[in-house]
Write an enzyme that holds these catalytic residues in place. Structure first.
Site, short mmCIF file in Angstrom:
data_model
loop_
_atom_site.label_atom_id
_atom_site.label_comp_id
_atom_site.label_asym_id
_atom_site.label_seq_id
_atom_site.Cartn_x
_atom_site.Cartn_y
_atom_site.Cartn_z
N HIS A 41 69.11 89.63 -6.19
CA HIS A 41 68.69 89.64 -5.01
C HIS A 41 67.11 89.48 -4.88
O HIS A 41 66.17 90.25 -4.65
CB HIS A 41 68.66 91.05 -4.26
CG HIS A 41 68.88 91.06 -2.76
ND1 HIS A 41 69.61 91.84 -1.89
CD2 HIS A 41 67.63 90.44 -2.03
CE1 HIS A 41 68.98 91.49 -0.71
NE2 HIS A 41 68.03 90.73 -0.71
N ASN A 98 72.96 87.43 -3.82
CA ASN A 98 72.56 87.52 -2.33
C ASN A 98 71.75 86.40 -1.99
O ASN A 98 70.67 86.15 -2.60
CB ASN A 98 71.68 89.10 -2.09
CG ASN A 98 71.06 88.81 -0.79
OD1 ASN A 98 71.98 89.10 0.11
ND2 ASN A 98 69.89 88.72 -0.39
N GLU A 99 72.44 85.63 -1.01
CA GLU A 99 71.83 84.57 -0.27
C GLU A 99 71.18 83.74 -1.24
O GLU A 99 69.87 83.53 -1.23
CB GLU A 99 70.93 84.82 0.82
CG GLU A 99 71.53 85.88 1.91
CD GLU A 99 70.67 86.23 2.95
OE1 GLU A 99 69.49 85.86 2.82
OE2 GLU A 99 70.72 86.94 3.84
N GLN A 128 62.62 96.01 -2.44
CA GLN A 128 62.22 96.18 -1.01
C GLN A 128 62.15 97.63 -0.96
O GLN A 128 61.23 98.09 0.15
CB GLN A 128 63.08 95.46 -0.01
CG GLN A 128 63.19 94.04 0.23
CD GLN A 128 64.19 93.30 1.10
OE1 GLN A 128 65.36 93.34 0.69
NE2 GLN A 128 63.50 93.19 2.29
C1 FCB Z 1 68.16 88.77 4.35
C2 FCB Z 1 67.73 89.33 3.05
C3 FCB Z 1 67.35 90.71 3.06
C4 FCB Z 1 66.13 90.97 4.23
C5 FCB Z 1 67.05 90.80 5.55
C6 FCB Z 1 66.01 90.89 6.79
O1 FCB Z 1 67.88 87.35 4.47
O2 FCB Z 1 69.08 89.14 2.21
O3 FCB Z 1 66.75 91.12 2.01
O4 FCB Z 1 65.25 90.41 4.03
O5 FCB Z 1 67.27 89.02 5.37
#
Ligand code: FCB
Length: 419
Positions: free
Chosen positions: A117, A161-162, A27
């Site tokens: 990520h 991450n997520e 990003q």
């Molecule tokens: C999260 C992500 C991050 C960004 C935010 C707005 O889900 O981890 O990279 O996109 O949302």
């Protein structure tokens, strides 16, 4: 505003609390060779040079000093460091990250490094990415080499991450590479493989230790509340329940399940808000609803999803109970051109986190998403989550403080909200 929070007195956070901002490699860094390189977002853009942080990280650190943060959640990009399976790490790229980490540490900004990520090296994608269990040992090899190389520069590690966002957008709704839809089996395989890799990475991190102090390791779970707009609507309740069962419960259980012997030392929570379903449609601006329509339904959204600060308190209480681990709020933020709205959103969410602390939840830090406006995945450069704005028409990508940054600066410096 502050009066409404606590009868006029500021809400003080525990001493030693980490106040940070968060970014990710794809990003902000730019000049990247991963699955996002050729990806065209809805706004017609590639990630391209993004915020050019690959070259401007020293300037980013100066901005962080102005903000007064004492921590920074940043990514390290696997595709820069390993040219192929089990290869040694690229020394030049490693040295650049070491310089970044050393500058952060010297500035009193504790780095939290994210290992994964939403991106992989091309040679991982070529074997099917995280749907393929063969990716697990390859990632573990990379993590082991990286952790050994950086153990004197990093003590806070965020493995994944997520996983749910990555797996859902890639394999259920087709919005991230590889743009597959409706592949529940792939979604679940990705999550399971990542959970195994997470556990092994945590073990490596714990075994390696750090000369900077006690090492900490954990993954970050996005928690979105999924609900029916009208509780009595059968199909909406069913969709909300099924979504929550896959996106929240299945993922959390997969990652926490190590026979009670997990090597993780913390749980990261990314919290933005809520998605409610009405006639099977999610009530969010990104599904085509205008802010006016949503406002008439009593749904207050930023440019992405419904704000729901009360939900943060309950998530934090629930997560600590389920995991038994200390928590870092590894992401919260909002995207809007209305800075008054964003300030209120931040205050309300911090107040909710503060209430959770008051109820005994061990929250160790908060990371605002994001340090600066950046490439917001499928939405390209159209969503503005930054504390800093970035001029994307200027090749120097000049940054500037937004009004919200002034507010966050006071929060960081005073370790409280309310003034
Ligand atoms: C999260 C992500 C991050 C960004 C935010 C707005 O889900 O981890 O990279 O996109 O949302």
């Amino acid at each position: 505003m502050s009066r409404a929070l606590n009868n006029g007195s500021p809400l003080q956070f525990p001493s030693g609390f980490l106040w940070g901002t968060a970014t990710s490699t794809t990003q902000i860094e730019g000049h990247i060779d991963n699955e996002w390189t050729g990806f065209i977002a809805y706004d017609g853009n590639h990630c391209g040079i993004a915020c050019d942080s690959y070259h401007r990280y020293a300037e980013d650190i100066e901005w962080m000093c102005k903000l007064g943060v004492n921590s920074y959640r940043m990514g390290i990009e696997w595709s820069r460091l390993q040219p192929g399976p089990n290869a040694p790490l690229n020394g030049v790229e490693l040295a650049r990250y070491v310089d970044q980490l050393d500058r952060l540490n010297a500035a009193g900004i504790l780095p939290m490094v994210v290992l994964h990520h939403f991106s992989n090296p091309p040679w991982i994608n070529a074997i099917g990415g995280w749907t393929n269990p063969a990716t697990v040992p390859l990632f573990v090899d990379y993590a082991a080499k990286l952790v050994m190389a950086l153990r004197n520069h990093v003590r806070l590690w965020n493995t994944f991450n997520e996983p749910e966002t990555y797996a859902c957008c890639g394999f259920l709704i087709g919005e991230f590479p590889p743009r597959r839809k409706g592949r529940l089996d792939s979604f679940r395989a990705v999550v399971r493989n990542m959970a195994v890799a997470h556990e092994r990475a945590c073990r490596i991190i714990r075994d390696a230790g750090s000369s900077l102090g006690p090492v900490e390791a954990g993954f970050s779970k996005n928690w979105t509340h999924f609900e029916a707009y009208r509780k009595i609507a059968f199909w909406d309740s069913l969709v909300a329940g099924l979504t929550a069962s896959q996106m929240n419960h299945f993922v959390l259980e997969s990652f926490l399940d190590a026979d009670g012997q997990s090597a993780a030392t913390f749980l990261g929570v990314n919290y933005y808000g809520r998605i409610r379903f009405k006639n099977l449609k999610p009530l969010v601006p990104t599904f085509g609803f205008s802010h006016e329509e949503l406002g008439r339904l009593g749904v207050q959204c930023d440019d992405m999803l419904e704000r729901h600060p009360e939900g943060l308190e309950s998530v934090l209480v629930d997560m600590q109970r389920k995991s038994g681990l200390p928590i870092y709020l590894t992401e919260h933020g909002s995207s809007s051109s209305d800075e008054v709205f964003r300030e209120r959103d931040l205050r309300e969410n911090l107040a909710a986190a503060h209430r959770a602390i008051g109820r005994g939840v061990d929250i160790r830090g908060f990371y605002y998403w994001s340090l600066m406006d950046n490439f917001e995945w499928q939405f390209g450069y159209s969503k503005k989550f930054g504390l800093l704005s970035v001029d994307f028409s200027d090749e120097r990508r000049s940054r500037r403080m937004k009004p919200l940054a002034e507010m966050y600066r006071r929060v960081c410096l005073e370790n409280s909200i309310g003034h």
